[in-house]
Design a protein around this motif. Structure first.
Motif, PDB file in Angstrom:
ATOM      1  N   PHE A 108      89.705  -4.483  16.420  1.00 51.94           N
ATOM      2  CA  PHE A 108      88.278  -4.342  16.683  1.00 51.94           C
ATOM      3  C   PHE A 108      87.517  -3.972  15.419  1.00 51.94           C
ATOM      4  N   GLN A 109      86.212  -4.249  15.478  1.00 51.56           N
ATOM      5  CA  GLN A 109      85.366  -4.076  14.307  1.00 51.56           C
ATOM      6  C   GLN A 109      85.196  -2.617  13.911  1.00 51.56           C
ATOM      7  N   ASN A 110      85.092  -1.722  14.891  1.00 49.29           N
ATOM      8  CA  ASN A 110      84.864  -0.303  14.598  1.00 49.29           C
ATOM      9  C   ASN A 110      86.103   0.503  14.950  1.00 49.29           C
ATOM     10  N   PRO A 111      86.911   0.898  13.963  1.00 47.12           N
ATOM     11  CA  PRO A 111      88.152   1.614  14.274  1.00 47.12           C
ATOM     12  C   PRO A 111      87.913   3.002  14.857  1.00 47.12           C
ATOM     13  N   MET A 112      86.717   3.576  14.628  1.00 47.16           N
ATOM     14  CA  MET A 112      86.440   4.926  15.120  1.00 47.16           C
ATOM     15  C   MET A 112      86.339   4.966  16.642  1.00 47.16           C
ATOM     16  N   THR A 113      86.082   3.812  17.273  1.00 50.13           N
ATOM     17  CA  THR A 113      85.994   3.763  18.731  1.00 50.13           C
ATOM     18  C   THR A 113      87.180   3.039  19.355  1.00 50.13           C
ATOM     19  N   ALA A 114      88.164   2.680  18.546  1.00 55.84           N
ATOM     20  CA  ALA A 114      89.312   1.932  19.061  1.00 55.84           C
ATOM     21  C   ALA A 114      90.401   2.849  19.613  1.00 55.84           C
ATOM     22  N   PHE A 115      90.309   4.140  19.309  1.00 55.92           N
ATOM     23  CA  PHE A 115      91.336   5.078  19.745  1.00 55.92           C
ATOM     24  C   PHE A 115      90.706   6.231  20.527  1.00 55.92           C
ATOM     25  N   SER A 116      91.489   6.797  21.435  1.00 52.50           N
ATOM     26  CA  SER A 116      91.042   7.984  22.166  1.00 52.50           C
ATOM     27  C   SER A 116      91.023   9.182  21.216  1.00 52.50           C
ATOM     28  N   HIS A 119      94.009  12.216  22.005  1.00 47.13           N
ATOM     29  CA  HIS A 119      95.456  12.025  21.947  1.00 47.13           C
ATOM     30  C   HIS A 119      95.870  11.714  20.515  1.00 47.13           C
ATOM     31  N   THR A 120      97.070  12.079  20.153  1.00 45.77           N
ATOM     32  CA  THR A 120      97.566  11.793  18.806  1.00 45.77           C
ATOM     33  C   THR A 120      97.773  10.291  18.641  1.00 45.77           C
ATOM     34  N   LEU A 121      97.777   9.858  17.394  1.00 42.92           N
ATOM     35  CA  LEU A 121      98.000   8.441  17.110  1.00 42.92           C
ATOM     36  C   LEU A 121      99.397   8.012  17.565  1.00 42.92           C
ATOM     37  N   GLY A 122     100.389   8.890  17.370  1.00 44.56           N
ATOM     38  CA  GLY A 122     101.741   8.553  17.802  1.00 44.56           C
ATOM     39  C   GLY A 122     101.816   8.305  19.293  1.00 44.56           C
ATOM     40  N   ARG A 123     101.147   9.140  20.091  1.00 40.62           N
ATOM     41  CA  ARG A 123     101.134   8.975  21.545  1.00 40.62           C
ATOM     42  C   ARG A 123     100.488   7.643  21.925  1.00 40.62           C
ATOM     43  N   GLN A 124      99.372   7.318  21.278  1.00 47.24           N
ATOM     44  CA  GLN A 124      98.656   6.093  21.636  1.00 47.24           C
ATOM     45  C   GLN A 124      99.419   4.839  21.205  1.00 47.24           C
ATOM     46  N   LEU A 125     100.042   4.884  20.046  1.00 46.51           N
ATOM     47  CA  LEU A 125     100.811   3.725  19.591  1.00 46.51           C
ATOM     48  C   LEU A 125     102.065   3.539  20.445  1.00 46.51           C
ATOM     49  N   ALA A 162      98.840  13.114  13.969  1.00 44.09           N
ATOM     50  CA  ALA A 162      97.425  13.261  13.613  1.00 44.09           C
ATOM     51  C   ALA A 162      96.540  12.714  14.727  1.00 44.09           C
ATOM     52  N   PHE A 163      95.323  13.261  14.800  1.00 48.83           N
ATOM     53  CA  PHE A 163      94.319  12.755  15.729  1.00 48.83           C
ATOM     54  C   PHE A 163      93.409  11.790  14.960  1.00 48.83           C
ATOM     55  N   PRO A 164      92.764  10.852  15.660  1.00 45.34           N
ATOM     56  CA  PRO A 164      91.934   9.865  14.958  1.00 45.34           C
ATOM     57  C   PRO A 164      90.887  10.467  14.035  1.00 45.34           C
ATOM     58  N   ALA A 178      97.933  -2.005  12.454  1.00 44.63           N
ATOM     59  CA  ALA A 178      99.330  -1.757  12.809  1.00 44.63           C
ATOM     60  C   ALA A 178      99.522  -1.807  14.318  1.00 44.63           C
ATOM     61  N   ALA A 179      98.548  -1.276  15.067  1.00 43.82           N
ATOM     62  CA  ALA A 179      98.638  -1.291  16.528  1.00 43.82           C
ATOM     63  C   ALA A 179      98.690  -2.727  17.056  1.00 43.82           C
ATOM     64  N   ALA A 180      97.871  -3.602  16.488  1.00 47.19           N
ATOM     65  CA  ALA A 180      97.883  -5.000  16.919  1.00 47.19           C
ATOM     66  C   ALA A 180      99.205  -5.680  16.570  1.00 47.19           C
ATOM     67  N   LEU A 181      99.729  -5.377  15.384  1.00 48.87           N
ATOM     68  CA  LEU A 181     100.986  -5.999  14.958  1.00 48.87           C
ATOM     69  C   LEU A 181     102.166  -5.533  15.806  1.00 48.87           C
TER      70      LEU A 181
END
Length: 344
Positions: A108-116, A119-125, A162-164, A178-181
């Protein structure tokens, strides 16, 4: 001497089935607000296709329609809209959800709104790998760390906790890539994927996308305002204006011999092509109109329009000496050459 063979020449192998095949696809919000009008677009395996155009041209709406991410008020129509063999026009929300990941994934164009943010990045990935039921948690973690390292994230193990909000916009955009890949899609849709990156990281991401195409056979649809990015990575380019594709061809055709006045105007406004010494950057006068407001949406801004441009809808015709080069414009407007002998 061996006599010449009398057997007929063998036919050329058929082209592989397209990953994405759209015919006359339109999208509107409600009953009276069109956003995309009659788009034809085909993307084949291992092909990288770029879409360029001003903001408001319908590029992101078109990309969101592929993944079924349009709001409930949106309405789609068309004669064909297939993604990896699935008819998007007939698929329900469950079927569309099943396509996200294996068939197509989006940066997505805006990475700041692509993640919750909670939650930590590890949890979301890790949640993205929910389909992989067999691998252990350690194996999934190893895949995530490898994906983060591949897009240039320093200390990828530490970033899992880490958190977003603890990452910069550029770093978070790399995590989004990386999430898309991680989902290993057949089609990767990238909406302005390098906007928040510096020049060095931009080059690395473009190299990563090319290697992904070669290594995994992934097709890529990339949306960008950056003409240099499009020229660097794409095989074909579609120029979008007011919800329609007004010109399409190979990168060489579009960058060396743009035929639509709008495409020529875009190149004239590209800073890298502005002649040295010019005191003011050129602009395209006026604004992008509402799609479908006139027979030729660019007529009100076109410097070479003729009488029939406002009396007849422009045809979609073959143009120029390059194979596969098409333009939606009357013959009276198909004149001129790129504003400069250079390309971005």
């Amino acid at each position: 001497m061996k006599p010449p063979s009398l057997e007929p020449p063998s036919a050329e192998p058929p082209l592989p089935a397209p990953v994405l095949d759209m015919r006359h696809v339109s999208v509107s919000y409600g009953a009276h607000v069109p956003a995309v009008l009659g788009v034809d677009l085909t993307i084949r395996p291992r092909e990288i296709v770029g879409i360029i155009g001003e903001s408001g041209s319908g590029k992101s709406t078109l990309a969101h329609s592929v993944l079924g991410l349009l709001p409930k008020t949106a309405r789609m129509s068309g004669t064909r809209f297939n993604l990896a063999g699935t008819d998007i026009l007939k698929a329900d929300r469950t079927a569309l959800a099943a396509l996200r990941g294996p068939a197509a994934a989006m940066i997505f164009q805006n990475p700041m709104t692509a993640f919750s943010p909670i939650h930590t990045l590890g949890r979301q990935l890790t949640d993205l790998l929910w389909r992989d039921r067999d691998p252990s948690g350690a194996q999934k973690r190893a895949r995530i760390v490898a994906a983060l390292a591949e897009v240039g994230i320093p200390d990828p193990v530490g970033r899992l906790d880490a958190f977003p909000f603890q990452l910069s916009g550029g770093m978070l955009q790399r995590v989004a890539i990386a999430a898309a890949l991680l989902m290993q899609p057949a089609l990767l849709i990238a909406d302005e994927p390098t906007t928040a990156l510096d020049v060095t990281m931009e080059a690395q991401i473009l190299h990563l996308m090319r290697s992904l195409r070669e290594r995994a056979g992934v097709s890529i649809l990339i949306i960008s305002h950056h003409l240099g990015v499009i020229a660097e990575i794409c095989d074909r380019v579609a120029v979008m204006y007011a919800g329609r594709i007004v010109e399409e061809g190979t990168v060489e055709a579009i960058f060396r011999a743009p035929r639509h006045p709008y495409t020529q105007a875009l190149f004239a406004c590209e800073p890298a092509l502005v002649p040295t010494g010019m005191r003011r950057l050129p602009v395209i006068a006026g604004e992008v109109p509402r799609p479908g407001a006139s027979l030729c949406d660019f007529a009100s801004r076109c410097a070479v329009k003729a009488a029939r441009c406002v009396e007849q809808a422009p045809p979609w015709t073959r143009s120029g000496e390059f194979p596969g080069h098409h333009v939606r414009c009357h013959g009276s407007a198909l004149s001129g050459s790129p504003p400069s002998g250079r390309t971005p």
